[in-house]
Each structure stands twice: as structure tokens, then as C-alpha cells.
Design a protein around this motif. Structure first.
Motif, PDB file in Angstrom:
ATOM      1  N   LEU A   1     -94.596  44.632 -41.631  1.00  0.00           N
ATOM      2  CA  LEU A   1     -95.971  44.681 -42.133  1.00  0.00           C
ATOM      3  C   LEU A   1     -96.399  43.399 -42.846  1.00  0.00           C
ATOM      4  N   ASP A   2     -95.525  42.393 -42.893  1.00  0.00           N
ATOM      5  CA  ASP A   2     -95.827  41.161 -43.633  1.00  0.00           C
ATOM      6  C   ASP A   2     -96.242  41.470 -45.066  1.00  0.00           C
ATOM      7  N   TYR A   3     -95.508  42.366 -45.695  1.00  0.00           N
ATOM      8  CA  TYR A   3     -95.869  42.878 -47.022  1.00  0.00           C
ATOM      9  C   TYR A   3     -94.679  42.785 -47.969  1.00  0.00           C
ATOM     10  N   ASP A   4     -93.563  42.175 -47.501  1.00  0.00           N
ATOM     11  CA  ASP A   4     -92.349  42.104 -48.294  1.00  0.00           C
ATOM     12  C   ASP A   4     -92.328  40.855 -49.168  1.00  0.00           C
TER      13      ASP A   4
ATOM     14  N   VAL B   1     -97.620  51.916 -57.763  1.00  0.00           N
ATOM     15  CA  VAL B   1     -98.857  52.209 -57.030  1.00  0.00           C
ATOM     16  C   VAL B   1     -98.740  51.718 -55.592  1.00  0.00           C
ATOM     17  N   LYS B   2     -98.248  50.496 -55.433  1.00  0.00           N
ATOM     18  CA  LYS B   2     -98.065  49.955 -54.080  1.00  0.00           C
ATOM     19  C   LYS B   2     -97.099  50.819 -53.282  1.00  0.00           C
TER      20      LYS B   2
ATOM     21  N   LEU C   1     -87.341  49.758 -54.251  1.00  0.00           N
ATOM     22  CA  LEU C   1     -88.508  50.638 -54.177  1.00  0.00           C
ATOM     23  C   LEU C   1     -89.559  50.057 -53.239  1.00  0.00           C
ATOM     24  N   ASP C   2     -89.836  48.771 -53.376  1.00  0.00           N
ATOM     25  CA  ASP C   2     -90.834  48.101 -52.553  1.00  0.00           C
ATOM     26  C   ASP C   2     -90.464  48.183 -51.078  1.00  0.00           C
ATOM     27  N   ILE C   3     -89.215  47.862 -50.749  1.00  0.00           N
ATOM     28  CA  ILE C   3     -88.774  47.871 -49.352  1.00  0.00           C
ATOM     29  C   ILE C   3     -88.824  49.273 -48.763  1.00  0.00           C
ATOM     30  N   LEU C   4     -88.414  50.276 -49.502  1.00  0.00           N
ATOM     31  CA  LEU C   4     -88.457  51.638 -48.970  1.00  0.00           C
ATOM     32  C   LEU C   4     -89.888  52.071 -48.662  1.00  0.00           C
TER      33      LEU C   4
ATOM     34  N   PHE D   1     -93.544  39.316 -55.593  1.00  0.00           N
ATOM     35  CA  PHE D   1     -93.927  40.523 -54.863  1.00  0.00           C
ATOM     36  C   PHE D   1     -95.302  40.301 -54.232  1.00  0.00           C
ATOM     37  N   LYS D   2     -95.523  40.899 -53.100  1.00  0.00           N
ATOM     38  CA  LYS D   2     -96.826  40.793 -52.452  1.00  0.00           C
ATOM     39  C   LYS D   2     -97.731  41.952 -52.867  1.00  0.00           C
ATOM     40  N   PRO D   3     -98.870  41.665 -53.490  1.00  0.00           N
ATOM     41  CA  PRO D   3     -99.798  42.749 -53.806  1.00  0.00           C
ATOM     42  C   PRO D   3    -100.652  43.170 -52.620  1.00  0.00           C
ATOM     43  N   TYR D   4    -100.756  42.298 -51.602  1.00  0.00           N
ATOM     44  CA  TYR D   4    -101.650  42.574 -50.472  1.00  0.00           C
ATOM     45  C   TYR D   4    -100.887  42.430 -49.147  1.00  0.00           C
TER      46      TYR D   4
END
Length: 471
Positions: free
Chosen positions: A91-94, A428-429, A35-38, A274-277
Motif C-alpha cells: 500500500l506504500d504506507y509503511d 487511529v491509523k 502495530l503499524d505493519i499488521l 511513520f507514514k501518516p498518509y
């Protein structure tokens, strides 16, 4: 799994997991990572490098087998994996594994999604393949972690462990979904070892090449497994051999127990952060310290000066050169700035505290934020260094205009096992990222389908939903 070469033991582990299924907590973690990666892939489609990657794969031709976010037409699975990996990491968000400091999902998930769609694999098979692939990435990454220096040997050699180890994990996941047997999975690792690559010089002197590293790793993994299916074989000692993976990348001896100890019993997957930011992970506890001060009533106009204390090895990334970190020109530069991220936390933001909309070129150059950034310095802190790199702690010391001194310590990272993001927070993320392109109904449908992967016959509906041209 105590016999055979290291690649053979990893192959046996993967084969056993495909037969028996991964534990429930591993599958649950995998669903959240997919979910996060998608969501990250969808959010990244507007980047120049994403458009370049999508234009490139669309120009390659070949038989359509799988989809990628951002393109309506199907692509060969290798190129769908490539594009997906580029988008996942851009996005450096993974997610991040500590202490190896690598990002395991950005290569494995895109590779597995592409092969799962091409092979019409079940949702359960996809989850097990991703889980094993990520586990392999982490274990190979930890093989390069030096306990004495508390640093990655890959990094010290200028190598991008995320993509190097990612190619290996992607190969295992792909081989499982291609229904290769234990020997075939072992051979896929051996072939991928000759394809693993990535150097970090662009981090020092510029260039966007790092954004394609996870794409190339995903592409390599799918290619290696497919070549084995067509008859290629790899060295059985591809990891530990005299001219193998470890000797080539790490030079010195590697403890084999780091790679194969407790396989199938001790899983690293659920503990990956997981990265919140959407910023360099070294900045996150500083963001949380600033957010706590804001919640306590501190506003930007009350700040006389501030010192962000962090582990010494992170200062060069988020605090040097200070004059550059205090005046980033772009949102991308702001993601790697301790002064900017502290300022952003004090100003307040979106999503889980800060989101992509808080890292724009306009905000990086905003006079009010630059005024606050000029008051923030970044220094090494002994308390933080004692914990690093198992956490990336921060101590924010702030002096107010009335002469008061405030101190906020954040010793554990939000999003890790000691302060996890809940499934609702991860949704939410995802929603904030996905709805930058997808309509709310489609984004919600994709999330619901990922929740139901255990009983899904295929992932075609998910692939179709996210395979939309960029707008």
C-alpha cells in the motif's frame, strides 16, 4: 564491538542484544511498528496482488508453522513471512528511514512474526529481534548513501535497497528467534547476502513485481537463518570482502563506521518516519500544506492556480510527466501525484488527514478533483532542495480567484522525529486500516496485546486473531 569482520560485529551486536535486551525506547518504537505493519497487512488483503500471493503460498504445501494475515491455515514459516511481506509493502504506507529512503519494517516484521510464532518465542524476544533487524537494514542502507550526491547508490544502480537490505535484517531477526549463537547469526548474514535482491525497473515501465519484493526479502531472511540452523555457513567477509555484498551492489568503498559505529549505543530505530498518509512520501508535506490552507478557509472553488515547490530530485516522481500527474487513472497512480495529493488535502479526507478511502479509482477520475488538479503544477524549489533528503519539504503557493496569493511552507515531515505521530495517532491509523477487514473488537484486542508484548509468553493469540480469510 570493534573487532572482527563487519558481519561478525553485527552478529556480536545481535547476540548481546538478545542477552541484555534492547533499550526501552527501542522496544516501544518496535511495538508501534509491529502495530503499524499488521494494520497495513490487513488493509492490503483486498488487492489483486495480495490475493495472488495468498493463493500462491496456500498452494505450496508443507508443515504448518505460522500464520499470515488473510489465511486461516498455518503455513511453513518461510511462506508465512513471504505473504506477510507482500501485504506489508503493497500500500506504500509503511515506515521510511531518511536519508536512505528505504522501508525497513516491511521485511523484518513479517519475518520475525513468522519465526516467533513457529518457535513460540516471547514478546520480549520478538521485540529485540525486530529492533536489531531494523537497525541492520538501516545501517546497510546508509552504507549505500552518497553524502556528496545526497542520493542512494543502490537506487542509481536500479536496485531496491528496501528488499536488498531487508533480506539481511530479516535474516538477523530470524536467527535471533531461532536461538542461533553469535557465530550462527553471523553465518545467517553471510548466507542471506547471496539471497538479497530486487530491481526497480517496474517503477519506470510498469508491473506489480515491486509489491512482492519485501515478501521475498522476508522469505530469504527466514530461509537463510533456517539453513544455518541446519548446517550451512556464510563467508565471514560477506559484506566487505573482494566479492562481497558491498562490492556487488555498491561497487565503491564503504565506510565501515556507517555499518558498525556506535552499535548498541546509537539506535536508528526510534527515529524512523511513520507514514501518516497512504501516498508516496515525497507528497506528504504538500498534503500538509494543503490541509493547513483548508483549515484556514481555502476551498477548492477558490483556487485559480497553485505551484507545489519541492526538492528537484522528487519532481520526476510526483510531478512528471505533468499531464499524467494531473489526470491519474487509478488510486495507485494518485498516490504518486503531487497535483492529486494537493487536491485531496484541499478537499479533506479521513484518518489522520488522508486515508486509503481518499485514494480510489473513482476519486482519481472525479471531475471536480481533476479540475483542481489541472491548476496544480510541480516545480523544483531551492529552499526545499537544501533540506532534502533529511526531510521532504514543500512550499505550496496558491493564487485565489480574488487575486490573493497564499504561501504555506512545510519544512519537516509529519511522522518523523521533528513532528512525530503520537501513540494515539498511530492507533487511529492502525484501527482505520485493520477494521477494513477485522471487526472493531478483534482489532482493538490485537492492539492491546501488542501494547503488552513485554510480558507476553508468545504471540500465538495475535497470530490467531489476524489469520482470518479475506471477506
Amino acid at each position: 564491538m570493534t573487532t572482527g569482520t563487519l558481519t561478525q560485529q553485527l552478529g556480536a551486536f545481535a547476540s548481546a542484544t538478545r542477552r541484555d535486551g534492547a533499550p526501552a525506547d527501542v522496544r516501544a518504537s518496535v511495538r508501534m511498528r509491529i502495530l503499524d505493519i499488521l494494520g497495513l497487512q490487513v488493509a492490503a488483503t483486498g488487492l489483486d496482488t495480495s490475493r495472488a500471493a495468498l493463493d500462491f503460498v496456500a498452494s505450496q504445501g508443507g508443515t504448518g508453522q505460522a500464520h499470515t494475515v488473510g489465511l486461516a491455515e498455518a503455513l511453513p514459516a518461510t511462506w508465512a513471512a513471504f505473504a506477510g511481506g507482500v501485504l506489508a509493502h503493497s500500500l506504500d504506507y509503511d515506515d521510511t528511514h531518511l536519508p536512505s529512503v528505504l522501508h525497513p519494517s516491511a521485511s523484518v516484521v513479517p519475518a520475525a512474526l513468522a519465526v516467533a510464532e513457529a518457535e513460540q518465542a516471547s514478546g520480549a524476544a520478538l521485540q529485540d529481534a525486530v529492533g536489531v533487524g531494523i537497525e541492520v537494514v538501516v545501517r546497510l542502507g546508509m552504507a549505500g548513501y552518497d553524502l556528496t550526491s545526497r542520493n542512494s547508490v543502490f537506487f542509481e544502480h536500479g536496485q531496491h535497497a528496501t528488499s536488498i537490505c531487508g533480506a539481511m535484517g530479516a535474516a538477523v531477526a530470524s536467527a535471533m528467534l531461532l536461538d542461533l549463537d553469535e557465530s550462527g547469526i553471523t553465518n545467517a548474514l553471510g548466507v542471506a547476502a547471496s539471497m538479497a535482491s530486487g530491481i526497480l525497473e517496474a517503477n519506470r515501465t510498469g508491473g506489480t513485481v515491486k509489491r512482492l519484493h519485501c515478501g521475498w526479502a522476508a522469505h530469504a531472511g527466514v530461509t537463510a537463518a533456517t539453513m544455518v540452523k541446519h548446517g550451512f555457513t556464510g563467508a565471514p567477509t560477506a559484506l566487505e570482502g573482494r566479492f562481497g555484498f558491498f562490492r556487488a551492489f555498491l561497487h565503491d568503498g564503504v565506510d565501515p563506521e556507517v555499518v558498525v559505529g556506535g552499535l548498541g549505543e546509537n539506535w536508528s530505530v526510534p527515529g524512523i518516519f511513520f507514514k501518516p498518509y497512504p501516498a508516496n512520501h515525497f507528497t506528504h508535506t504538500g498534503i500538509d500544506a494543503a490541509r493547513r490552507m483548508r483549515a484556514a478557509g481555502v476551498t477548492p472553488d477558490l483556487v485559480e492556480s497553485a505551484v507545489l515547490g519541492v526538492a528537484g530530485p522528487t519532481v520526476r516522481t510526483i510531478g512528471q510527466p505533468l499531464e499524467v500527474k494531473q489526470a491519474p487513472d487509478t488510486g495507485y497512480q494518485a498516490q504518486f501525484s503531487g497535483p492529486y495529493t494537493v487536491a485531496a488535502g484541499l478537499f479533506g479526507g479521513s484518518g489522520l488527514g488522508l486515508g486509503l478511502d481518499d485514494f480510489t479509482d473513482v476519486l482519481a477520475q472525479d471531475p471536480d478533483r481533476r479540475r483542481l488538479m489541472s491548476k496544480v503544477t510541480v516545480e523544483a524549489d531551492a529552499e526545499c532542495e537544501a533540506i532534502f533528503p533529511f526531510q521532504f519539504p514543500a512550499v505550496l503557493t496558491l493564487r485565489t480567484t480574488d487575486g490573493s496569493t497564499l504561501v504555506e511552507r512545510v519544512m519537516v515531515n509529519r511522522g518523523g522525529p521533528d513532528d512525530p505521530l503520537s501513540p494515539d495517532e498511530l492507533r487511529v491509523k492502525y484501527t482505520e486500516n485493520a477494521t477494513r477487514v477485522l471487526d472493531a473488537g478483534t482489532a482493538a484486542d490485537v492492539a492491546d496485546r501488542i501494547d503488552d508484548l513485554d510480558v507476553a509468553d508468545s504471540i500465538s493469540a495475535i497470530a490467531d486473531a489476524v489469520a482470518q480469510p479475506m471477506r
